[in-house]
Scaffold this active site. Structure first.
Site, short mmCIF file in Angstrom:
data_model
loop_
_atom_site.label_atom_id
_atom_site.label_comp_id
_atom_site.label_asym_id
_atom_site.label_seq_id
_atom_site.Cartn_x
_atom_site.Cartn_y
_atom_site.Cartn_z
CE LYS A 60 15.12 3.04 6.40
NZ LYS A 60 14.40 2.14 7.34
NE ARG A 90 -0.30 1.69 4.94
CZ ARG A 90 0.72 0.88 4.65
NH1 ARG A 90 1.77 1.34 4.00
NH2 ARG A 90 0.68 -0.38 5.01
CE LYS A 141 -3.06 -2.52 3.10
NZ LYS A 141 -3.46 -2.66 4.51
N GLY A 142 2.12 1.08 0.39
CA GLY A 142 2.99 2.21 0.71
C GLY A 142 3.22 3.23 -0.38
CG ASP A 171 14.64 -1.75 4.40
OD1 ASP A 171 15.49 -0.95 4.83
OD2 ASP A 171 14.18 -2.66 5.11
CG ASP A 194 3.02 0.49 7.37
OD1 ASP A 194 3.83 0.33 6.44
OD2 ASP A 194 2.67 -0.43 8.14
CG ASP A 247 6.90 2.14 0.73
OD1 ASP A 247 7.63 1.24 0.25
OD2 ASP A 247 6.22 1.96 1.76
CG PHE A 302 10.87 2.14 11.10
CD1 PHE A 302 11.06 1.04 10.28
CD2 PHE A 302 9.58 2.60 11.33
CE1 PHE A 302 9.98 0.39 9.70
CE2 PHE A 302 8.49 1.96 10.76
CZ PHE A 302 8.69 0.85 9.95
CB VAL A 303 11.18 7.25 7.89
CG1 VAL A 303 12.55 7.78 8.31
CG2 VAL A 303 11.30 6.41 6.62
P1 IMP Z 1 12.51 -4.50 1.21
O1 IMP Z 1 11.90 -5.67 0.52
O2 IMP Z 1 13.31 -4.89 2.41
O3 IMP Z 1 13.27 -3.58 0.29
O4 IMP Z 1 11.33 -3.75 1.92
C1 IMP Z 1 10.60 -2.76 1.40
C2 IMP Z 1 9.40 -2.56 2.30
O5 IMP Z 1 9.76 -2.51 3.68
C3 IMP Z 1 8.79 -1.23 1.99
O6 IMP Z 1 7.83 -1.33 0.96
C4 IMP Z 1 8.22 -0.81 3.32
O7 IMP Z 1 6.89 -1.23 3.44
C5 IMP Z 1 9.04 -1.52 4.38
N1 IMP Z 1 9.97 -0.59 5.03
C6 IMP Z 1 11.32 -0.62 4.99
N2 IMP Z 1 11.87 0.38 5.71
C7 IMP Z 1 10.83 1.09 6.21
C8 IMP Z 1 10.74 2.29 7.03
O8 IMP Z 1 11.73 2.93 7.45
N3 IMP Z 1 9.47 2.69 7.34
C9 IMP Z 1 8.36 2.06 6.90
N4 IMP Z 1 8.40 0.95 6.12
C10 IMP Z 1 9.62 0.47 5.79
MG MG Z 2 5.13 -1.07 5.06
#
Ligand code: IMP
Ligand code: MG
Length: 194
Positions: free
Chosen positions: A130, A164, A42-43, A102, A158, A99, A151-152
């Protein structure tokens, strides 16, 4: 809601300026080509809604849902819950938008899946990046901001499903996050829409 915030990291005018910059670059890239924006739920919805308003060329819009299961601070596997119809993907140039980038698992898994379903090309665009958290090799073609490992929330992002709707990006008060990592915090419920 605001009493939970420690500080604002990115305000509305910074966000607007970054979106205009990225929208200009995306427009230059896709001008004259048929493409589909695929928004990761949803982000990314606030980001996508603002970004595409600044892309004044033909595009189509589709959505994909993904959840990751996280034990403690270890990112788990990703489950894809909703995909666009094959006709929306096959032979199309895709701009996949999330969004935040990470660990990189979400975007790398989703672009793999879109290629598998016959996308002609997959480019990626994220609101936040990040890089210090990366677990798989993944780089976005466009990003609005690079952020530190903290964490943001807000502007689509969210914590436990909340915040959100903040129109800016903020850091939560640390006492709201559990000491051993946000992924185990109550209310996240293990598996949740990312
Ligand atoms: P990845 O698969 O680890 O790259 O994760 C991406 C997802 O992790 C994003 O779509 C977010 O929903 C969540 N996420 C990662 N870091 C944050 C943060 O600092 N705040 C909120 N959601 C985060
Ligand atoms: Mg999330």
């Amino acid at each position: 809601m605001h009493k939970d915030l420690q500080r604002i990291l990115l305000d509305e005018s910074e966000i607007r300026a970054a979106i205009e910059r990225v929208a200009g670059e995306v427009t230059a890239e896709f001008e004259g080509r048929a493409f589909t924006v695929v928004s990761v739920l949803k982000g990314s919805i606030l980001f996508v809604a603002d970004l595409i308003r600044h892309i004044p060329i033909q595009l189509e819009l589709a959505f994909v849902g993904a959840s990751s299961y996280r034990e403690s601070t270890v990112s788990g596997e990703l489950s894809i819950e909703m995909l666009p119809a094959d006709g929306e993907i096959e032979g199309r140039e895709i701009l996949l938008i999330d969004d935040i980038l990470d660990t990189g698992r979400t975007l790398s898994r989703l672009s793999e899946e879109l290629h598998r379903r016959g996308a002609a090309s997959v480019k990626t665009c994220v609101f936040l990046d990040k890089p210090s958290r990366r677990a798989v090799a993944m780089q976005a073609d466009w990003r609005c901001f690079e952020v530190e490992d903290e964490f943001v929330v807000g502007y689509g992002l969210d914590y436990a499903g909340r915040y959100r709707n903040l129109p800016f990006v903020a850091v939560l008060k640390p006492q709201l996050l559990l000491a051993d990592g946000v992924e185990t915090a109550p209310g996240l419920g293990g598996r949740g829409a990312r």
